[in-house]
Design an enzyme around this catalytic site. Sequence first.
Site, PDB file in Angstrom:
ATOM      1  CB  CYS A   1      32.117 -47.522  46.574  1.00 24.64           C
ATOM      2  SG  CYS A   1      32.855 -48.793  45.529  1.00 24.64           S
TER       3      CYS A   1
ATOM      4  CG  ASP B   1      19.815  -9.258  22.908  1.00 32.78           C
ATOM      5  OD1 ASP B   1      20.139  -8.547  21.948  1.00 32.78           O
ATOM      6  OD2 ASP B   1      18.634  -9.547  23.185  1.00 32.78           O
TER       7      ASP B   1
END
Length: 804
Positions: A85, A497
């Site tokens: 768990c 860019d």
Amino acid sequence: METNNKITIIPLEDVHSEHCALIVDDALANTQGVLSHKVELNNHQAKIETDPKVFKLGQLVQNIRDLGYNVTTVKKSFPIEGMTCASCAVSVESILSFEEGVIASSVNYANATATVEYVPGIAKLENFKKAIQSIGYDLIIAESENQVEEIEERQNEQFLILKKRTIAAALFTLPVFVIGMFFMHWPFANMVMWALSTPVLFWFGKSFFINAWKQAKHRKANMDTLVALSTGIAYIFSVFNTLNPEFWYSRGLDAHVYFEAATVVITFILLGKVLEERAKGNTASAIKKLMGLQPKTVTRLAEDGQQKEVKISDVVPGDLLLAKPGEKIAVDGKVVSGTSFVDESMISGEPISVAKNTGDAVFAGTINQKGSFQYKAEKIGSETLLAQIIQMVQNAQGSKAPVQKLVDKIAGIFVPIVLLISVAALLSWVVLGGENGFTQGLLAMVTVLVIACPCALGLATPTAIMVGVGKGAEKGILIKDAESLELAQKIDTIIFDKTGTLTEGKPSVVAALWKEENHNLHDILFSIESKSEHPLAEAVAKYYSGMHSKSVTEFESITGFGVKAIVENQTYYVGNQRLATENNIPIDSNFSEFIKEHSALAHTLLYFFSEDQHLAVIAVADKIKPTSATAIKQLQNQGIEVIMLTGDNDKTAESVAKTIGLNRYKANVLPEDKLSFIKSLQEEGKVVAMVGDGINDSAALAQANVSIAMGKGSDIAMDVAHMTIISSDLLKVPEAIKLSRQTVVTIKQNLFWAFIYNVIGIPIAAGLLYPINGFLLNPMIAGAAMALSSVSVVSNSLRLKLRK
């Protein structure tokens, strides 16, 4: 007087001068717990004496890094066995973080791995293993590829054992359940149920009790603690009632037994673990698919041409290898001879095969089609693009999203809180429940312990991240970490860019106008430009590559203007307008409209002329990628502002922006200007993404909240970026943002169901509804609900795979 001070050697990077040593010395002096220190330049290390009670290695490393230097560290992932768990993951992470030499540790419950950053020489892997084993788990150290395969086989074997135990537990549980529900008054019912339930709890379910005991020895608790306590209490209570029923009869009460509840809970939880493990295996399918692309053997060619099949591990750079039809390419390399088409969909995400000729690059894992060719090995093993992709996906799937940190804190205190609630439920029933208060209180206590499993909570985030990262990899979008995947959905501004990102990044001919169509003149232009090394000349030579080559004499490069050459005893020029003006060649009026049109588009114009007349004008430009305009439109439709930054002039920037549908752009921008521009947007509260491909973009990529690099760009840009678009197709950018949104929605859904399940389930299990309608939750139903909660969370994550 005896002290516990320790002498530690810290390996240093980038410390090459006395000045550097003095700076690092200051970092050492300012670190709490460092009593004495000395930087040894020759050995590239620092020798320090520390007080272990207050010294923190992580803080020291951070202090050194803050000054621009680094400590040599290793970051490695290890499989962890035995976690059941989220609390287990928290325990393992905590133990590892306190091990000597460890800088940072992170444990992912969903893929059962621990990622540890440590200082080699100080940290010892065998100590990691011993520490983890001491709390009931195991850390696996794989030192070779064979060991990795052995670990996988071992995990498969353990899954089969779990499956067999679950089936056996179910076979024993079924008669216990039937007797407990329908034949509880049969004279020997209790004895038979006792006999059948004992192996279910203490053989098929023994791991719960063993792990709970190991946790208890370290004053820790996890899901195993809850299961062991709930079923153990139910079992002991039932055994007592079977042997001493008179104790209750004398008080006018029934001697109820809960063997069926204990066995059904164990069986349901085992079944839930089987389903969970299977589902978790599905979430890692992307990695398995990528690993499956790696061939095991390859055909190597000897100098005499002899073919020999060898293992991939035996290949070294420079080896000549043969790619047969239908085979996977073994390593990264370059084609030496032969031609074929190669399926590179694993890199680009595109199904169309790519033509391969001499000199072309090929990549490991891609699939050769019908042709055959020889290629030279250049990158092998972990250096291949496929290996780097696998490593990147593994790292991303093992990383934690920011929301997971909160979940881990909750999981860490969840079990102790549940234990308190269960005890409170028992005491409340004993005080307020009347004559059956103890019995019903015990039942409520067991039910609370059973239903309150934190598994669903622990699986909510990592399973969604694993599926999201895996799906991205399949689509050619490499995501470096969970944080960027979670953050991408918040992007409101994207910076692009221009060169190499919105455009192809290399000049190419976009149009040409000839005074007259003359194939001989085409041949001459091709022959002249083939002699030049200028990028514009290369573009022209490539455009006319089908022409016949002619003999070129007296070739002369005129710097800043163009070239001059003699072909077939005639002088020709190729260059800019100034070259034509210098040679007094007037521009023919037939070219005026063409020149005007392409000048407006900021295209570069090349003039081809002889000694007495213009022959052609060629327009050359950095072509805009076919998908740029569509990608930008999609992003704008998502409500994201798109901005272009470029070092090019205003005219070129304006032309490109207009063509692709951008309203905002900045030209003449230097690398530091890009960085400053992103900072200014962030100061306005914007969540900024930067998309780039070059070294000049790396600073801006590092500054952005989310950075995306083009796969065909520079290695530095890809190293800095959070995501990489392998194919450099800009349509993948809006896809990546959509994937982020889908993943975050899935995480939120998972967390909602995991929390709501416990918020509703625990009070009902404690008996909240009993005063209202007399309802008490049966532990068996609680066990089934607990198992289904984990399965539902994982199944919801798997739905991501099916979404577009």
